[in-house]
Design a protein around this motif. Structure first.
Motif, mmCIF file in Angstrom:
data_model
loop_
_atom_site.group_PDB
_atom_site.id
_atom_site.type_symbol
_atom_site.label_atom_id
_atom_site.label_comp_id
_atom_site.label_asym_id
_atom_site.label_seq_id
_atom_site.Cartn_x
_atom_site.Cartn_y
_atom_site.Cartn_z
ATOM 1 N N MET A 1 11.512 2.910 6.263
ATOM 2 C CA MET A 1 11.418 1.511 5.826
ATOM 3 C C MET A 1 10.619 1.361 4.529
ATOM 4 O O MET A 1 10.442 0.238 4.048
ATOM 5 C CB MET A 1 10.756 0.674 6.928
ATOM 6 N N SER A 2 10.135 2.468 3.968
ATOM 7 C CA SER A 2 9.195 2.400 2.832
ATOM 8 C C SER A 2 9.751 2.995 1.549
ATOM 9 O O SER A 2 8.997 3.361 0.650
ATOM 10 C CB SER A 2 7.884 3.123 3.211
ATOM 11 N N ASN A 3 11.066 3.094 1.453
ATOM 12 C CA ASN A 3 11.708 3.665 0.273
ATOM 13 C C ASN A 3 11.759 2.607 -0.836
ATOM 14 O O ASN A 3 12.410 1.569 -0.683
ATOM 15 C CB ASN A 3 13.118 4.120 0.627
ATOM 16 N N PRO A 4 11.102 2.836 -1.972
ATOM 17 C CA PRO A 4 11.098 1.817 -3.042
ATOM 18 C C PRO A 4 12.473 1.570 -3.645
ATOM 19 O O PRO A 4 12.655 0.583 -4.367
ATOM 20 C CB PRO A 4 10.120 2.389 -4.073
ATOM 21 N N LEU A 5 13.439 2.442 -3.356
ATOM 22 C CA LEU A 5 14.800 2.223 -3.844
ATOM 23 C C LEU A 5 15.601 1.313 -2.918
ATOM 24 O O LEU A 5 16.730 0.934 -3.235
ATOM 25 C CB LEU A 5 15.524 3.567 -4.002
ATOM 26 N N ASP A 6 15.027 0.987 -1.770
ATOM 27 C CA ASP A 6 15.704 0.133 -0.788
ATOM 28 C C ASP A 6 14.849 -1.109 -0.560
ATOM 29 O O ASP A 6 13.913 -1.104 0.232
ATOM 30 C CB ASP A 6 15.912 0.914 0.519
ATOM 31 N N GLY B 1 0.800 -1.217 0.000
ATOM 32 C CA GLY B 1 0.000 0.000 0.000
ATOM 33 C C GLY B 1 0.832 1.266 0.000
ATOM 34 O O GLY B 1 2.055 1.243 -0.156
ATOM 35 N N GLN B 2 0.151 2.378 0.201
ATOM 36 C CA GLN B 2 0.725 3.714 0.085
ATOM 37 C C GLN B 2 0.917 4.355 1.452
ATOM 38 O O GLN B 2 0.055 4.256 2.329
ATOM 39 C CB GLN B 2 -0.215 4.592 -0.753
ATOM 40 N N LEU B 3 2.064 5.031 1.617
ATOM 41 C CA LEU B 3 2.343 5.804 2.829
ATOM 42 C C LEU B 3 2.613 7.241 2.403
ATOM 43 O O LEU B 3 3.627 7.528 1.772
ATOM 44 C CB LEU B 3 3.557 5.227 3.565
ATOM 45 N N TYR B 4 1.699 8.145 2.751
ATOM 46 C CA TYR B 4 1.781 9.544 2.299
ATOM 47 C C TYR B 4 2.046 10.458 3.480
ATOM 48 O O TYR B 4 1.233 10.554 4.402
ATOM 49 C CB TYR B 4 0.475 9.927 1.602
ATOM 50 N N THR B 5 3.198 11.105 3.475
ATOM 51 C CA THR B 5 3.510 12.132 4.473
ATOM 52 C C THR B 5 3.104 13.469 3.880
ATOM 53 O O THR B 5 3.609 13.866 2.832
ATOM 54 C CB THR B 5 5.007 12.106 4.822
ATOM 55 N N LYS B 6 2.202 14.158 4.558
ATOM 56 C CA LYS B 6 1.511 15.283 3.919
ATOM 57 C C LYS B 6 1.629 16.573 4.721
ATOM 58 O O LYS B 6 2.084 16.581 5.868
ATOM 59 C CB LYS B 6 0.028 14.935 3.757
ATOM 60 N N ASN C 1 14.455 -5.579 -0.247
ATOM 61 C CA ASN C 1 15.118 -6.803 0.181
ATOM 62 C C ASN C 1 15.195 -7.797 -0.980
ATOM 63 O O ASN C 1 14.862 -7.471 -2.120
ATOM 64 C CB ASN C 1 14.408 -7.408 1.404
ATOM 65 N N SER C 2 15.604 -9.003 -0.675
ATOM 66 C CA SER C 2 15.773 -10.006 -1.738
ATOM 67 C C SER C 2 14.452 -10.417 -2.361
ATOM 68 O O SER C 2 14.427 -10.997 -3.456
ATOM 69 C CB SER C 2 16.488 -11.239 -1.173
ATOM 70 N N ASN C 3 13.343 -10.155 -1.692
ATOM 71 C CA ASN C 3 12.021 -10.439 -2.246
ATOM 72 C C ASN C 3 11.480 -9.273 -3.069
ATOM 73 O O ASN C 3 10.318 -9.284 -3.474
ATOM 74 C CB ASN C 3 11.035 -10.776 -1.135
ATOM 75 N N ASN C 4 12.334 -8.257 -3.268
ATOM 76 C CA ASN C 4 11.965 -7.087 -4.062
ATOM 77 C C ASN C 4 10.882 -6.254 -3.385
ATOM 78 O O ASN C 4 10.093 -5.578 -4.058
ATOM 79 C CB ASN C 4 11.512 -7.498 -5.469
ATOM 80 N N ARG C 5 10.838 -6.321 -2.057
ATOM 81 C CA ARG C 5 9.889 -5.514 -1.288
ATOM 82 C C ARG C 5 10.639 -4.570 -0.359
ATOM 83 O O ARG C 5 11.767 -4.858 0.047
ATOM 84 C CB ARG C 5 8.972 -6.417 -0.464
ATOM 85 N N THR C 6 10.009 -3.455 -0.027
ATOM 86 C CA THR C 6 10.594 -2.584 0.988
ATOM 87 C C THR C 6 10.447 -3.254 2.347
ATOM 88 O O THR C 6 9.684 -4.208 2.519
ATOM 89 C CB THR C 6 9.894 -1.222 1.013
ATOM 90 N N LYS C 7 11.167 -2.744 3.343
ATOM 91 C CA LYS C 7 11.120 -3.345 4.676
ATOM 92 C C LYS C 7 9.722 -3.292 5.270
ATOM 93 O O LYS C 7 9.297 -4.195 5.986
ATOM 94 C CB LYS C 7 12.114 -2.641 5.597
ATOM 95 N N SER C 8 8.985 -2.220 4.968
ATOM 96 C CA SER C 8 7.622 -2.079 5.500
ATOM 97 C C SER C 8 6.583 -2.697 4.574
ATOM 98 O O SER C 8 5.429 -2.858 4.959
ATOM 99 C CB SER C 8 7.284 -0.600 5.694
ATOM 100 N N MET C 9 6.989 -2.993 3.339
ATOM 101 C CA MET C 9 6.112 -3.464 2.259
ATOM 102 C C MET C 9 5.247 -2.337 1.695
ATOM 103 O O MET C 9 4.383 -2.589 0.852
ATOM 104 C CB MET C 9 5.239 -4.639 2.697
ATOM 105 N N LEU C 10 5.472 -1.101 2.132
ATOM 106 C CA LEU C 10 4.745 0.061 1.624
ATOM 107 C C LEU C 10 5.622 0.839 0.654
ATOM 108 O O LEU C 10 6.846 0.685 0.642
ATOM 109 C CB LEU C 10 4.335 0.981 2.780
ATOM 110 N N TYR C 11 4.996 1.701 -0.158
ATOM 111 C CA TYR C 11 5.718 2.671 -0.969
ATOM 112 C C TYR C 11 5.360 4.061 -0.444
ATOM 113 O O TYR C 11 4.183 4.386 -0.279
ATOM 114 C CB TYR C 11 5.309 2.590 -2.443
ATOM 115 N N ARG C 12 6.358 4.870 -0.224
ATOM 116 C CA ARG C 12 6.122 6.184 0.360
ATOM 117 C C ARG C 12 6.007 7.268 -0.719
ATOM 118 O O ARG C 12 6.540 7.129 -1.818
ATOM 119 C CB ARG C 12 7.241 6.536 1.328
#
Length: 707
Positions: free
Chosen positions: A331-336, A155-160, A338-349
């Motif tokens: 933890m939600s940076n799509p440029l970072d 899902g989406q993580l929006y800092t607004k 893991n080996s499963n191609n997911r962010t640490k949080s599984m979110l995209y910021r």
């Protein structure tokens, strides 16, 4: 089905958000490559028949005869001719809801997603008005849709910023999913259960749903003004005569509800969509990281995401929920990944600057008026826009420059950068936060950027020869000054071991670690600074290098520090309770690059262990360390007495100083290393040697005795 595709001509994966799998323009939003649908023929684009200046979004009222129908029962009872007349309109609205819509906007073909269309056309906000098209909200919706279709993402993580309308966007999405999907639960959480119930569920979600046209309203069970859930299932009996539900239609068997703010709110349930509002304001004992860790399991079956989350928030001070939210953000940076191609949080910021999302600063086409226009322009609300949003916000900041607390709060609520959104309260900062923020704002406006990123490497890969600096956008080092070529890689060749020859000019400080990086990447980073002392030949009283990284092996970090120290020719001060780096330097023959404990910080104990560096647990050292930074900020950060800005260009270090807590120093790596560099640079006044004869003379009658 929309999703990931390999697009010819592009090296990176892109996320295709077209429901029909067409392939159009690719846009990059918050480090995601998002592919829009293919642009249709001109005559298929809304407003193609209008002049350019008249091409802008406006909501279209439903045909009057159709607007009088309140339920599907009434529709079924209408004459055949009536239904034949209006079925194309209803079919069109379902298609737009599913596929989105193209419209001309001041001559520019513009795509809005189906969810965005539902918000603009059919989601009445606070039961009183419909929203305007605004460009930044279309980007939020592109990003949200990418999160929905990407199988790697939860899902989406929006800092607004404040008043950006995200709650309305999310509430509209909740209604859209809840009224169009079979056999699912859509959940809502907020900073408190009361807020989730009253401000989001009842005021937003239910209010929007009640104003939907009849053809978007599924069979509903319950009251017309529910307080706990919107249930779209077959009712046991009709609610009222005016709110009939039809037994002729199949019920969705879907529920929209809310939960109190607890970590196990939806534990064990399966959710299609979870909206968490104000996640940056969850205060103890609640923890947004822990809540998300548990709630995301409600969106998964095995490794597959069967539901998605939308999380948005302004950010509280760090000790009031902001710190945990910031961790989730990191933890939600799509440029970072893991080996499963997911962010640490599984979110995209995603972050959008306040000046692109500020109410009252949009032209009639929904574009932000960032810079002040030469002539006033017509706004979407009919008012004229005479000043740019960025200028307006800067004026607000200048007006609060004498009140650091109010200034800080204003910047945090209306941030230009994600770092500004995570600013802490000035009341809890150990240092002069006003000067630090003054410097950060100055640094952000500098062009070109005085800081270059890169890595130090041995030339041709041969150790102990010549170190070179190679610029690299992903490099571990940031530098603001390099010594002249004639001073690089210089060392004293007259000694048995190599010794730095430029230690008269600069010194360094290191916050090291002894253990290799753990499997999950936890642990503090290695931090390193180099600092130029006062001199008349080169930039002085200035940090010239910053490093904050945790390579997978500690020896990689040690070698990084060694190469940079050798390149500059500076000695470095380490903490001697982490002695791995000292052993590494000794083994490599570079122990002369490590400083002994400075004279002014030596222990007063009778017996002191002779080692390189200083202890990190000494209260005297801890106090001296903090005082060194405090003094440096006062003298060399922000604007000086002549109105000139200083040359402290490393914003990561400045931000670390803001958040530093002297009673919990372990997580502030950059503060530790920068303070050590300042301690190493301190001059100590030498005690004057007595010029008098130290031997005492005693006079006796008839003789002289000397002792």
């Amino acid at each position: 089905m929309a999703g990931l595709k390999d697009i010819k001509g592009y090296d990176d994966k892109v996320i295709n958000i077209c429901p029909l799998d067409t392939e159009g323009e690719i846009v990059n939003i918050s480090n995601l490559n998002i592919q829009l649908p293919k642009k249709p023929a001109k005559n298929k684009i809304l407003y193609h028949d209008l002049s350019k200046k008249d091409q802008y979004w406006r909501r279209h009222e439903m045909p009057t005869e159709l607007s009088r129908i309140r339920s599907m029962d009434e529709w079924h009872d209408m004459p055949k001719e009536f239904k034949i007349k209006y079925e194309p309109y209803i079919r069109q609205e379902f298609q737009r809801r599913r596929n989105g819509l193209w419209f001309y906007n001041n001559g520019e073909p513009t795509y809005i997603t189906g969810s965005h269309y539902m918000m603009l056309q059919w989601s009445k906000i606070d039961a009183s008005f419909y929203g305007y098209y605004m460009k930044f909200q279309s980007h939020i919706n592109y990003h949200m849709e990418a999160c929905m279709v990407d199988p790697r993402c939860a899902g989406q993580l929006y800092t607004k910023c404040r008043r950006s309308g995200y709650t309305n966007i999310a509430a509209s999405k909740v209604d859209d999913v809840g009224t169009s999907t079979y056999n699912v639960t859509v959940g809502i959480m907020s900073k408190t259960g009361k807020d989730a119930q009253e401000n989001i569920f009842m005021k937003k979600v239910v209010g929007m749903y009640r104003n939907y046209p009849f053809f978007f309203k599924p069979i509903q069970d319950g009251t017309t003004n529910p307080r706990t859930e919107l249930a779209f299932r077959e009712p046991s009996k009709r609610i009222t005569k005016n709110n009939k539900t039809s037994s002729k239609e199949q019920a969705l068997n879907t529920v929209i509800n809310w939960r109190n703010t607890t970590s196990n709110a939806y534990d064990g349930e399966k959710l299609k969509l979870l909206f968490i509002d104000e996640g940056g304001k969850f205060e103890k004992p609640e923890d947004i990281k822990e809540i998300w860790r548990i709630q995301r399991t409600c969106l998964m079956v095995g490794k597959k995401f069967v539901g998605k989350a939308i999380i948005g928030s302004t950010v509280n001070p760090l000790d009031k929920g902001g710190r945990n939210y910031r961790d989730l953000w990191d933890m939600s940076n799509p440029l970072d990944r893991n080996s499963n191609n997911r962010t640490k949080s599984m979110l995209y910021r995603i972050f959008i600057p306040a000046y692109e999302a500020l109410e009252g600063f949009f032209d009639i086409y929904g574009n932000p008026v960032i810079d002040s226009p030469e002539k006033p322009v017509e706004g979407i609300d009919g008012d004229m826009v005479e000043i740019g949003s960025k200028v307006y916000l800067k004026n607000e900041r200048k007006g609060l420059s004498g009140d650091s607390t109010e200034l800080n709060e204003s910047i945090r609520q209306f941030p230009f950068t994600a770092d500004e959104a995570f600013r802490d309260s000035t009341k809890s900062s150990l240092f002069n936060i006003s000067k630090i923020y003054e410097q950060i704002e100055h640094n952000q406006e500098l062009y070109p950027d005085p800081v270059v990123r890169g890595n130090f490497v041995w030339q041709d890969g041969k150790q102990d020869t010549t170190v070179v600096f190679r610029p690299d956008d992903n490099g571990r080092f940031k530098v603001s000054w390099l010594p002249p070529a004639s001073m690089r890689n210089n060392f004293d060749k007259n000694k048995v071991k190599r010794s730095p020859s430029n230690d008269w000019l600069g010194v360094g400080g290191v916050d090291s670690y002894d253990l290799d990086a753990t499997v999950d990447g936890r642990g503090s980073k290695g931090a390193f600074h180099l600092y130029n002392k006062f001199n008349m030949e080169h930039p002085s009283n200035m940090f010239v290098l910053e490093y904050a990284s945790r390579p997978p092996l500690a020896r990689i970090f040690y070698e990084d520090v060694l190469m940079a120290s050798f390149y500059y020719g500076y000695k470095i001060l380490i903490e001697n309770n982490k002695y791995g780096i000292a052993r590494y330097f000794e083994t490599r023959g570079y122990d002369n690059y490590l400083m002994d404990r400075p004279e002014h910080l030596k222990s007063t104990a009778r017996v002191a262990v002779k080692t390189k560096g200083i202890p990190s647990n000494s209260q005297d050292v801890i106090q001296a360390h903090a005082q060194a930074i405090e003094s440096y900020i006062h003298d060399y950060v922000g604007m000086d007495s002549n109105g000139r800005y200083q040359s402290m260009y490393f914003n990561r270090t400045l931000e670390d100083w803001i958040n530093f807590r002297i009673d919990n120093r372990t997580q502030y790596d950059l503060t530790i290393s920068s303070g050590l560099a300042l301690l190493a640079a301190q001059k100590v006044k030498q005690k004057k040697k007595s010029t008098t004869n130290k031997r005492k003379t005693f006079f006796r009658k008839g003789s002289v005795i000397q002792r």
